[in-house]
Write an enzyme that holds these catalytic residues in place. Structure first.
Site, short mmCIF file in Angstrom:
data_model
loop_
_atom_site.label_atom_id
_atom_site.label_comp_id
_atom_site.label_asym_id
_atom_site.label_seq_id
_atom_site.Cartn_x
_atom_site.Cartn_y
_atom_site.Cartn_z
N GLU A 1 -9.80 2.01 4.55
CA GLU A 1 -9.53 3.22 3.74
C GLU A 1 -10.83 3.75 3.12
OE1 GLU A 1 -6.22 2.62 0.88
OE2 GLU A 1 -7.54 3.48 -0.62
N HIS B 1 -7.25 -3.42 5.01
CA HIS B 1 -6.65 -2.07 4.97
C HIS B 1 -7.45 -1.20 4.01
CE1 HIS B 1 -4.25 0.89 2.77
NE2 HIS B 1 -3.58 1.10 3.89
N ASN B 2 -7.72 -1.73 2.84
CA ASN B 2 -8.46 -0.95 1.84
C ASN B 2 -9.90 -0.71 2.27
OD1 ASN B 2 -6.07 -1.25 0.46
ND2 ASN B 2 -7.04 -1.63 -1.50
N LYS C 1 -4.29 -6.73 3.53
CA LYS C 1 -4.31 -5.60 2.58
C LYS C 1 -5.75 -5.26 2.19
CE LYS C 1 -3.44 -2.38 -0.20
NZ LYS C 1 -3.30 -2.23 -1.59
N SER D 1 0.83 -1.21 0.00
CA SER D 1 0.00 0.00 0.00
C SER D 1 0.86 1.25 0.00
CB SER D 1 -0.93 0.05 1.21
OG SER D 1 -1.63 1.29 1.19
P1 NDP Z 1 -1.14 -0.36 -14.12
O1 NDP Z 1 -2.43 -0.35 -14.81
O2 NDP Z 1 -0.35 0.89 -14.02
O3 NDP Z 1 -0.21 -1.47 -14.78
C1 NDP Z 1 -0.70 -2.76 -15.02
C2 NDP Z 1 0.44 -3.69 -15.34
O4 NDP Z 1 -0.11 -5.01 -15.49
C3 NDP Z 1 1.17 -3.35 -16.62
O5 NDP Z 1 2.54 -3.63 -16.46
C4 NDP Z 1 0.52 -4.30 -17.61
O6 NDP Z 1 1.33 -4.64 -18.70
C5 NDP Z 1 0.36 -5.53 -16.74
N1 NDP Z 1 -0.60 -6.47 -17.27
C6 NDP Z 1 -1.93 -6.29 -17.45
N2 NDP Z 1 -2.49 -7.41 -17.93
C7 NDP Z 1 -1.47 -8.30 -18.08
C8 NDP Z 1 -1.41 -9.64 -18.52
N3 NDP Z 1 -2.52 -10.28 -18.92
N4 NDP Z 1 -0.21 -10.27 -18.52
C9 NDP Z 1 0.89 -9.62 -18.11
N5 NDP Z 1 0.91 -8.35 -17.67
C10 NDP Z 1 -0.27 -7.70 -17.65
O7 NDP Z 1 -1.43 -0.98 -12.67
P2 NDP Z 1 -0.79 -0.65 -11.25
O8 NDP Z 1 0.69 -0.64 -11.35
O9 NDP Z 1 -1.49 0.52 -10.67
O10 NDP Z 1 -1.28 -1.92 -10.41
C11 NDP Z 1 -0.61 -3.17 -10.41
C12 NDP Z 1 -1.16 -3.97 -9.25
O11 NDP Z 1 -0.88 -3.29 -8.03
C13 NDP Z 1 -2.67 -4.20 -9.28
O12 NDP Z 1 -2.97 -5.43 -8.71
C14 NDP Z 1 -3.17 -3.09 -8.39
O13 NDP Z 1 -4.44 -3.38 -7.85
C15 NDP Z 1 -2.10 -3.09 -7.32
N6 NDP Z 1 -1.97 -1.86 -6.55
C16 NDP Z 1 -2.10 -0.63 -7.15
C17 NDP Z 1 -1.96 0.52 -6.39
C18 NDP Z 1 -2.07 1.87 -7.02
O14 NDP Z 1 -2.15 2.85 -6.24
N7 NDP Z 1 -2.06 2.00 -8.33
C19 NDP Z 1 -1.68 0.45 -4.94
C20 NDP Z 1 -1.49 -0.89 -4.44
C21 NDP Z 1 -1.65 -1.99 -5.22
P3 NDP Z 1 1.18 -3.88 -20.13
O15 NDP Z 1 2.07 -2.68 -20.05
O16 NDP Z 1 1.64 -4.90 -21.09
O17 NDP Z 1 -0.27 -3.54 -20.29
#
Ligand code: NDP
Length: 468
Positions: free
Chosen positions: A191, A187-188, A184, A130
């Site tokens: 939140e 936590h959400n 987690k 988080s």
């Molecule tokens: P983004 O949307 O910024 O990025 C998503 C990522 O997942 C990209 O690298 C994308 O690759 C990849 N992806 C999507 N589908 C596939 C697939 N089928 N196979 C392989 N790779 C894939 O997401 P976030 O970084 O925000 O979130 C990532 C995780 O972290 C999620 O589970 C989210 O819930 C969690 N999270 C997010 C927070 C936030 O504040 N954003 C906080 C805490 C947890 P590509 O570039 O190829 O599309």
């Protein structure tokens, strides 16, 4: 040559920042992203950290770049993409390698993945992270679920990259299998409740007291040095002072009032219901987001019913003080409920969740970070077997000091037709919880009347039926 000590798959918002954080802490990190252009972009922006980053364009090159036994953090979209990524990695990885799912997984998926990987020689960790983008880059709160030996192997890097509260790392092993992702999720859920209650208080100031965004920002800013001191209060005052460059108005006034949700709040409520633990503040917050999304219906309903006149307006500093105390009282209820849900899950799944430790690792890095969590950590450290946070001496005192204000705020809001469902849920929760003789005797009588379900008597053992 394999020189990376750890790998990160997924270079979206969270993964890219986590990878930079790892490199910043002196670790050599290999990275991979499904879409290669993103990997190249990342490599170009790594700047002075590039020496410690190996950007790979194929999964094979990625795995080959990490020294075995390999810890690999998967930070991709939660759900099916995680399963796809694990399936693609499995044939390339070796016994003793560690797969760490750091996304917002449903803990039931995490438990399934644990059992699917059992006997494969690979170690699995379900890790809640988080802190959003900034946390991932500069220190998130990290909630780990898995075996203790697996945690020990990754503890140095995870504690290094985590947030620090007065020097203490906000990363901890919380229990086996789904424990990290469950914590987690809650936590959400908390939140959601925290944010909803802040929004309700904002609504009272905007729609009842007629205050504009900058004036409300001033109130939140003042609160951020008191008992409500927290990240969410800080960002609320910052958000309320931001202006829209296009219209020149406060940006909050041009944002559509329909809140999104990705599932963790709803999962918190579902799990609390499954375990029979009331989490009314989280439920109210999730429902409020769903209601907010019904914009068209709400507009039609307002056209039909109108809005009540704002009467009995109390003004002045006393009202603002009441709002501050009401928010604090609501917060106590929300956290008490969230911790009670975790306690029940701990029993149900045999996790032995360390409550004081959970509060400690939420004190910095994460979205609900606050001074308040330090007080919860102390309360649980003093009474590890506490049944409900509201019964600990320090929180009981807090309730006594804020209860009247909560009632005044909720009743005033209700009289004026202002929605305060989460704050009102806190009043209902507390009134039900502290009443030794409630009204379920009548419910039991009704159930027996129509379904012969039976009831217990106050004056006699055994199951009884009424004279109906
Ligand atoms: P983004 O949307 O910024 O990025 C998503 C990522 O997942 C990209 O690298 C994308 O690759 C990849 N992806 C999507 N589908 C596939 C697939 N089928 N196979 C392989 N790779 C894939 O997401 P976030 O970084 O925000 O979130 C990532 C995780 O972290 C999620 O589970 C989210 O819930 C969690 N999270 C997010 C927070 C936030 O504040 N954003 C906080 C805490 C947890 P590509 O570039 O190829 O599309």
């Amino acid at each position: 040559m394999a020189e990376a000590e750890i790998g990160v798959i997924g270079l979206g918002t969270m993964g890219s920042n986590l990878a930079l954080n790892i490199a910043d802490n002196g670790y050599h990190v290999a990275v991979f992203n499904r879409t290669t252009s993103r990997t190249r972009e990342f490599a170009e922006t790594a700047g002075p950290l590039s020496d410690r980053v190996t950007a790979c364009e194929t999964l094979e090159a990625f795995v080959a770049a990490i020294k075995p036994p390999r810890p690999v953090i998967i930070m991709v979209k939660a759900g099916e993409p995680v399963d796809q990524q694990i399936a693609a990695l499995r044939p390339l990885m070796q016994s003793n390698d560690i797969l760490i799912d750091a996304g917002n997984a449903n803990f039931r998926d995490t438990m399934r993945r644990f059992s699917e990987l059992e006997g494969s020689g690979l170690t699995f960790i379900g890790m809640g992270v988080s802190g959003g983008e900034d946390g991932a880059r500069n220190g998130p709160s990290i909630m780990v679920g898995g075996t203790e030996p697996a945690w020990r192997r990754v503890e140095p890097v995870l504690t290094a990259i985590s947030a620090k509260y007065k020097g203490e790392p906000c990363a901890a092993w919380l229990g086996e299998n789904g424990a990290g992702h469950f914590v987690k999720t809650i936590h959400n859920g908390i939140e959601y409740a925290d944010m909803q209650m802040i929004a309700e208080v904002y609504g009272v100031m905007r729609d009842h007291l007629g205050m504009d965004a900058p004036s409300i920002a001033g109130v939140f800013s003042a609160w951020s040095t008191g008992p409500l001191d927290s990240y969410l209060i800080d960002i609320t005052s910052e958000v309320l002072t931001a202006y829209d460059p296009k219209s020149g108005q406060p940006i909050v006034d041009v944002i559509v009032d329909a809140a999104g949700q990705k599932g963790t709040g709803r999962w918190s409520v579902i799990e609390s219901q499954i375990m029979g633990v009331p989490a009314t503040a989280i439920e109210a917050a999730v429902a409020a987001r769903s209601l907010s999304a019904m914009r068209e219906q709400r507009a039609v309903a307002q056209a039909r019913f109108g809005l009540p006149e704002q009467s009995e307006r109390r003004e002045g500093q006393a009202v603002i003080e009441d709002l501050e105390k009401a928010l604090l009282a609501g917060k106590v209820a929300a956290y008490a409920q969230g911790f009670a849900v975790m306690a029940a899950a701990s029993d149900e799944f045999g996790w032995n969740l360390p409550m004081a430790e959970i509060a400690r690792i939420w004190r910095a890095g994460c979205i609900i970070r606050s001074q308040f969590l330090d007080e919860i950590a102390t309360a649980y450290a003093e009474r590890p077997d506490t049944g409900n946070l509201v019964m600990t001496p320090s929180f009981a005192t807090k309730i006594e000091a804020t209860d009247g204000a909560l009632r005044r705020v909720v009743s005033q809001a209700v009289l004026n037709g202002l929605p305060v469902p989460a704050l009102a849920s806190a009043v209902g929760y507390f009134d039900s919880y502290r009443r030794a003789r409630g009204t379920a005797n009548l419910v039991q009588a009704q159930r027996d009347f129509f379904g012969a379900h039976g009831f217990e008597r106050l004056d006699e053992e055994g199951e009884h039926h009424g004279p109906w």
